[in-house]
Scaffold this motif. Sequence first.
Motif, short mmCIF file in Angstrom:
data_model
loop_
_atom_site.label_atom_id
_atom_site.label_comp_id
_atom_site.label_asym_id
_atom_site.label_seq_id
_atom_site.Cartn_x
_atom_site.Cartn_y
_atom_site.Cartn_z
N LEU B 144 -10.51 -26.32 -38.98
CA LEU B 144 -11.82 -26.74 -38.50
C LEU B 144 -11.85 -28.22 -38.19
CD1 LEU B 144 -14.31 -24.83 -40.78
CD2 LEU B 144 -14.37 -24.91 -38.30
N ASP B 145 -10.87 -28.91 -38.72
CA ASP B 145 -10.84 -30.35 -38.60
C ASP B 145 -10.46 -30.75 -37.18
OD1 ASP B 145 -8.86 -32.94 -40.26
OD2 ASP B 145 -10.75 -33.02 -39.17
N ASP B 146 -11.33 -31.49 -36.51
CA ASP B 146 -10.93 -32.13 -35.27
C ASP B 146 -10.56 -31.15 -34.16
OD1 ASP B 146 -8.42 -34.66 -34.42
OD2 ASP B 146 -10.39 -34.21 -33.60
N PRO B 173 -11.28 -21.98 -44.90
CA PRO B 173 -11.14 -21.50 -46.27
C PRO B 173 -11.92 -20.22 -46.53
CG PRO B 173 -12.58 -23.40 -46.18
CD PRO B 173 -12.04 -23.21 -44.80
N PRO B 290 2.56 -26.00 -36.13
CA PRO B 290 3.12 -25.95 -37.47
C PRO B 290 2.05 -26.05 -38.54
CG PRO B 290 3.47 -28.10 -36.50
CD PRO B 290 2.87 -27.25 -35.43
N ALA B 291 2.28 -25.41 -39.68
CA ALA B 291 1.39 -25.53 -40.82
C ALA B 291 1.62 -26.87 -41.48
CB ALA B 291 1.68 -24.40 -41.81
N THR B 292 0.73 -27.27 -42.35
CA THR B 292 0.81 -28.57 -42.99
C THR B 292 2.14 -28.76 -43.70
OG1 THR B 292 -1.56 -28.50 -43.35
CG2 THR B 292 -0.31 -30.13 -44.60
N ALA B 294 4.99 -27.57 -42.99
CA ALA B 294 6.19 -27.45 -42.16
C ALA B 294 6.62 -28.83 -41.69
CB ALA B 294 5.92 -26.53 -40.97
N GLY B 295 7.46 -28.85 -40.67
CA GLY B 295 8.08 -30.11 -40.26
C GLY B 295 7.07 -31.11 -39.71
N PRO B 296 7.54 -32.29 -39.41
CA PRO B 296 6.66 -33.37 -38.94
C PRO B 296 6.20 -33.09 -37.52
CG PRO B 296 8.94 -34.04 -38.82
CD PRO B 296 8.95 -32.71 -39.48
N ASP B 297 5.14 -33.78 -37.10
CA ASP B 297 4.68 -33.68 -35.73
C ASP B 297 5.64 -34.44 -34.83
OD1 ASP B 297 1.19 -33.94 -36.66
OD2 ASP B 297 2.55 -32.23 -36.57
N SER B 298 6.23 -35.50 -35.34
CA SER B 298 7.16 -36.23 -34.51
C SER B 298 8.13 -36.99 -35.37
CB SER B 298 6.42 -37.20 -33.59
OG SER B 298 5.95 -38.30 -34.32
#
Lengths: 302, 341
Positions: B144-146, B173, B290-292, B294-298
Motif C-alpha cells: 500500500l505504501d507509495d 496486512p 522482489p519481496a522485502t 529478497a535481493g537489493p533494488d540496485s
Amino acid sequence: MIRQQQTKRALGSEIVLTLRGDAAALPGLFELLWREIGLFEHTFSRFLPDSELTIVNQQAGLPTSVSPEFERLLHVALELSQKTDGLFNPLILPALQQAGYKGSWPTPDVQGLAPDYSGSHVAPASEIIVANGTVQLPAGTALDFGGIGKGYLLDQLASILAVEGCRDFWLSLGGDLVMDGYDEADEAWRVSIARADGNGMAAQVAATHGERLAVATSGITKRRGPGWHHLIDPRTNRPAKTDVLTATVCDASATNADVFAKCLVLLGSADAADFVKRHNLPRTVLQIQAKADTIEVQTRGL
Amino acid sequence: MKQYRLTNRQQQGRMVVLTMRPATPRARFEFRAGQYIAVGFKRFGRRSPMRCFSLTNAPNGEGELQIAFRGQGDFTRSLAALQSGAELFVGGPYGSFTVPADQHHSLVYLAAGIGITPFMSLLRRQIQVGSQLPVTLLYSCRTLDDIPFAPELLQMAKDHSWLTLRFLVDQAPGTFRPHPAVIPGKLTSEIVMEFCDPNADYYICGPPGYNKQAVAMLHENGIMSSQIATEAFGQGNRLQIAGFAAQNLVYSLTAAALMVSVGGIFTLSNLRHKTSTAATTAQSVQQTAPATSAGPDSTTTTPTPAPTVTAPSTSGTAVTPTPPSPSPTPTYYQPPVSSVS
C-alpha cells in the motif's frame, strides 16, 4: 579491495548500504545485513499484523512474553526516555495517529495502513513493566519504536560488520547514517547534511580518524498535511511547535543520535543549547526558521 | 531525435514525474494516449543511451510530454537528478497500446506497478474528451505504501462514474482495508470474473510475467485473444509485445521505426492472436517485483581507488540497447547524505 553499494526500500525508507572490502566477501556481508533488516522489520514493524510489536500492542494491559531482541530494544528505549525526561516517549503512537489520521491512505506516507490506535491514550514510558522476558504495557496504550528503531538497527548492523571484520563502510536508513573506516581514497567518509529546504547541503561532517560515527537528522520538513508533521511533542501530545526545521546530531551511537536529534527539534532553538550541553553532544547542526523564507544554520563542533 | 527541455520535475513518493517541452516549434510532435517515447540526455557533455518511457499525459496540442518512473537504476537516477532547463533528446512517439477513437466496447485495464503509466495517459485523455465509455482499472501493487498515482486515480474514480477502480495489494496486512477500493491479495481468476465484462476490450501492462498470467486468466474466463492488448515493461530495454506473445521486440531505433511504420495494423480491432490453451485451474498473478527480504533494488560496484564512469553513447542518430557488461561497471554511486527520514 572494492567498494560496493546496494540500495533497497524497507522500513518505509530508502536503505543504502556501502561496504569496502574483499570482492569475494562482500556479497555474503550484504546478505547478512539485509537479513538482519528483514528480521528487524518483522519484529518491530507496526504495519505488520503478525509482528511481535503488533502482538504486544494487542495485549496492552496484559503480560506478554517477548523475545530477547524485543526486550533489549525496549530497555534501551526506556533508558533514553528517562535520560531525556520523557521527551522521547515510545508510547506516543496514539497521539501520532490522532494527529495524522486526517492524512489517511493513499498519501505516500500511508498513514492508514497501520492498525488504528487513535482511540488509545498516551502514558508515560515509566509505566511499562519489562522483566525476564515479559512486557506489560499500560492498558489502552500502544508502543512504537519509530523514534529509535533506525538508530538502534544501525548500531546492530555496524556491530555485525565489526564482528565480520569489515572495517570500512557507511550505512544509511532513510537518512540516518553510521560510518566507520575509510573510503577508497583512504580518507574518512564525509557525510553531507541536506538543507532543510531541499536546496543543496547545509554542512559536511567526517569522522576525524576514521572512527565509528553516526549522523542522524530529524525535523519537521516532511509534512503530511497543512500544519501537520510527524514529530509529536509528548508534553502536549500534538505536533511540535518549533522553530527548528531540522536537527542533526553526530555521536558514536546511532541510537543516541536518532533520539537526541528528535529531542532538539522538539525543544526549539532556545532550549536546544542547554540540552546539547547537558548531554555533551559533541557535534550538532540546527537549521532554524529565521525570518520568512530564511534558514539559519547553527553548527557546533564541526 | 528531437530536442526538448525539462520544464518541471516532481517527486511523488518514490516516483519521479518529468515534464518537458519542445526546445523549438519544429521539435513538437503529436502522440496518442498510450504511446511511449525514447528519452536521452547529456551527461559529462556526452549523450546518454536512450531509454523508453510511456507518456503519462494526454496530448494537449502544445507538444508537452510527461513521463514517470522510479529512479532505481543508473540511467533513471541520473534522469531524476536533472534540473529544470536540462536538455533532453526525444524519439517517437512509438507503440500501439492505444484506444481507437471509435471504441465502443467497454474497457478493462490491468496494470501492475509502474505499468500504470500508459493508463494514466489513456484515462486523462478520456477525461479530456469527455467520453463516458465504461472503464474498469484493476491495479496490482506489492504494498500500500507509495502506489504511483494513487491519489489522482482515486479522485478520478470519485469524479467520473464511468471509472471502476480497484487496487489489488499483495502485501496488505491480513484483511485490513484502508479504503473500499483496496482488495488485499493478488489478481486471481475469481477477481477477473467478478470485474470483467465478456464483451470488453482488455489492455494489460506490467512486467512480462504478470502479463502472461493475466492473459492466461482472461482466457480462462472466455476472453478471446482478439480482445487483448499487452505492453510489457522490463528492466533496461523495453519489450514491446504488440499482442504477439512469441515475439520480443528489443528496442532499437531501427526496430522502433519499423514498429511505427507498421503500427497501423496493430490497433486492437486488427489484432490476430494465436489462441493459447487456457489453463484449467485458477492461478494468481505472480508479482515479479522482489519481496522485502529478497535481493537489493540496485547494486553498484566500484574498484578502489577511483571509480570508473561508463561513457554514454555518442552516436548521433543510431540508438542501440546497451549491451550487458561482462563484469560490474560502476556508473553511479550515491554519496552519504543525512536528511530527515
